[in-house]
Design a protein around this motif. Sequence first.
Motif, PDB file in Angstrom:
ATOM      1  N   GLU A  60       0.840  -1.192   0.000  1.00  0.00           N
ATOM      2  CA  GLU A  60       0.000   0.000   0.000  1.00  0.00           C
ATOM      3  C   GLU A  60       0.876   1.244   0.000  1.00  0.00           C
ATOM      4  N   LYS A  61       0.877   1.947  -1.107  1.00  0.00           N
ATOM      5  CA  LYS A  61       1.745   3.133  -1.254  1.00  0.00           C
ATOM      6  C   LYS A  61       0.967   4.369  -0.818  1.00  0.00           C
ATOM      7  N   THR A  62       0.997   4.629   0.472  1.00  0.00           N
ATOM      8  CA  THR A  62       0.298   5.773   1.055  1.00  0.00           C
ATOM      9  C   THR A  62       1.299   6.590   1.854  1.00  0.00           C
ATOM     10  N   SER A  89       0.452  14.200  -5.222  1.00  0.00           N
ATOM     11  CA  SER A  89      -0.971  13.881  -5.380  1.00  0.00           C
ATOM     12  C   SER A  89      -1.338  13.579  -6.822  1.00  0.00           C
ATOM     13  N   LEU A 121       0.307   6.161  -6.429  1.00  0.00           N
ATOM     14  CA  LEU A 121       0.248   6.400  -4.985  1.00  0.00           C
ATOM     15  C   LEU A 121      -1.227   6.403  -4.574  1.00  0.00           C
ATOM     16  N   GLN A 122      -1.599   5.434  -3.727  1.00  0.00           N
ATOM     17  CA  GLN A 122      -3.021   5.289  -3.399  1.00  0.00           C
ATOM     18  C   GLN A 122      -3.546   6.412  -2.516  1.00  0.00           C
ATOM     19  N   LYS A 123      -2.671   7.047  -1.757  1.00  0.00           N
ATOM     20  CA  LYS A 123      -3.130   8.105  -0.868  1.00  0.00           C
ATOM     21  C   LYS A 123      -1.982   9.053  -0.560  1.00  0.00           C
ATOM     22  N   VAL A 124      -2.252  10.351  -0.742  1.00  0.00           N
ATOM     23  CA  VAL A 124      -1.320  11.407  -0.340  1.00  0.00           C
ATOM     24  C   VAL A 124      -2.126  12.366   0.521  1.00  0.00           C
ATOM     25  N   VAL A 164      -1.495   5.937   7.014  1.00  0.00           N
ATOM     26  CA  VAL A 164      -0.528   5.885   5.919  1.00  0.00           C
ATOM     27  C   VAL A 164       0.612   4.942   6.280  1.00  0.00           C
ATOM     28  N   ASN A 195      -5.282  12.378  -6.190  1.00  0.00           N
ATOM     29  CA  ASN A 195      -5.278  12.572  -4.736  1.00  0.00           C
ATOM     30  C   ASN A 195      -5.652  14.002  -4.343  1.00  0.00           C
ATOM     31  N   SER A 249     -10.703  10.694   3.303  1.00  0.00           N
ATOM     32  CA  SER A 249      -9.547   9.816   3.527  1.00  0.00           C
ATOM     33  C   SER A 249      -8.247  10.526   3.155  1.00  0.00           C
ATOM     34  N   LEU A 250      -8.325  11.457   2.196  1.00  0.00           N
ATOM     35  CA  LEU A 250      -7.146  12.208   1.769  1.00  0.00           C
ATOM     36  C   LEU A 250      -6.855  13.391   2.677  1.00  0.00           C
TER      37      LEU A 250
END
Length: 582
Positions: free
Chosen positions: A127-129, A160, A165-168, A193, A383, A413-414
């Motif tokens: 998970e790339k967060t 972003s 990247l799943q979350k920044v 994260v 993101n 979530s972001l």
Amino acid sequence: MWVKFFFEGEKVLGDGVNVASRIQSLGQANTILFSKEVFDKIKNQPEFKTVSLGMFEFKNVDEAMEVFVLANEGLQVPRRQTIGGKLKAQKKSRLNKWIVASASAVLVIIAVIWYKAAYNSGFSGSEKTIAVLPFENIGADHSEEYISDGITQDIINNLSKIASLQKVIGWISVKSFKKTVKPIREIAEELNVAAILSGTVEKQGPKTKVIAELTEVKTNKRLWGDDFEFSGSDLLSIQSKVALQIVNALKANLTPEEKKSISKNYTENVEAYKDYRRGRSFWDQRSKASYDSAEVYYKKAIDLDPDYALAYAGLADCYTFNQKGLSQPEAIPIAKDFANHALRIDSTLVEAKTTIAFIQSHYDFDFNSSIPLFKQIISEDPNYAIAHLYYGNVLENMGEVEEGLAETKKALSLDPLSAVSNYVLGRNYYLARKYDSALSQLFKALTLNPRFTNSFVPMGEAYLQKKQYAQAIEAFTKIPQAPFDQGNNGLLMLSSTYAQAGEPIKSKTLFEKVSPEDRLKCPYFVAGVFISQGDFPNALTQLEYAFSIHAIQMPFIKNDPLVDPIRNEPRFKELMKKMNFE
């Protein structure tokens, strides 16, 4: 040329080992040394950073040799004057030169294997967060703090845009950890994260030094770290350099379009950049006075660079999120002009595109045009929390309630610690008639920012639908009585509550406390009073007026329980058509 090594049991013997010991004799704790021959083999490999220590004359080696040190993060670079070893020069055959080079190569290969295992084994998670914590300004000049904040925001903005990247995490959430003493693991759990980037910024005369470090939280492994020294316009490229390093450390994919996007400088004028960053720091304070200051600095940036698209987008924000005391019809066209000017300079600018999509949907009620534009924005900047937030509003207002809530939750979530994002989700739960979920979310918004009194509006409305009149009155009492922030008025909402609670005289008394001039600023909530009192013709007149001035609450009427009693009225159905809902 061959270098002789002999093995006796587990021992390694021979000339190569003897000569290697000369190189080793220069070594100090946590250093890796090697010769010019080895340097020539690795100098074009960007993963190796090297520094020359100069020429040395070794015992039993014919010629002086240049010695290099591996300077990657985690290793030490010794000062020349502190180095000592087997340095008495004596003439020998040329064979010794090759022995030294080959033996050194063996040592370097072993050392590099160790270095990669210890310092550069890469991100282990799937998970790339990531959260980028505010870079700390450690310089003496605290007036430069907007620069460290700006560098942080620029890095976030660049990251972003990377779809892999799943979350920044957004700036609003991470800035609450400014100068924090919380452990990284605790911050990561709060933001959900897998990796944390932290750093410092120090102004040293005409130069600025930036140190950054990326940590994988689960393993507490240092994935990457570096320091940069900038002067002049070099400061403008730091965010893209750091972003590219993070992508590599997280083993994320980067498309050619994304690489081009995050490598872009929006201005080459450092002073214009600084003025823009000053403007953004004021805008973040979200008050009338700070918006005025933000506008001044954005205009200064444009004076220095008339083609600075981001500064025009900043000016658009000052009028879209209107703190200027203007009506919607006065403020929004100004915002639209600034946003379109920004897009004429840079047609790819997502900030300006988002402003246009917001105006289309929340002001022009042109939902069908805004939807493809929001989709485009999110594909280019996946993101970007604010785009998900607005898009969620549009979907829910159009009747796609669950899809809209999903987009709003994505935005949250972001930016999980944003009071605004929590408020919007709470309000949208109310419009979806999920009142308990609405109340829970709105209390969280108030916990994050007790002064964010907008939260009391849908909170009171949720209590009102649950017929919990005492709680509704308590919530509405906390709303300022004078009109503020796009047409909310606590007295009008209290009047509606007392009418529904069966106290018409108290409802009428409160309503009459609101002047006719102030009622013109709050037509949507005046309509709510008339609906509660059973006066449907006047309620419809107020909603028609709200439509004519593009009141920001009007997109809610497709779902808002407030207007349920008049949904079958012919004038209401006609209004729904004008709103492009039917």
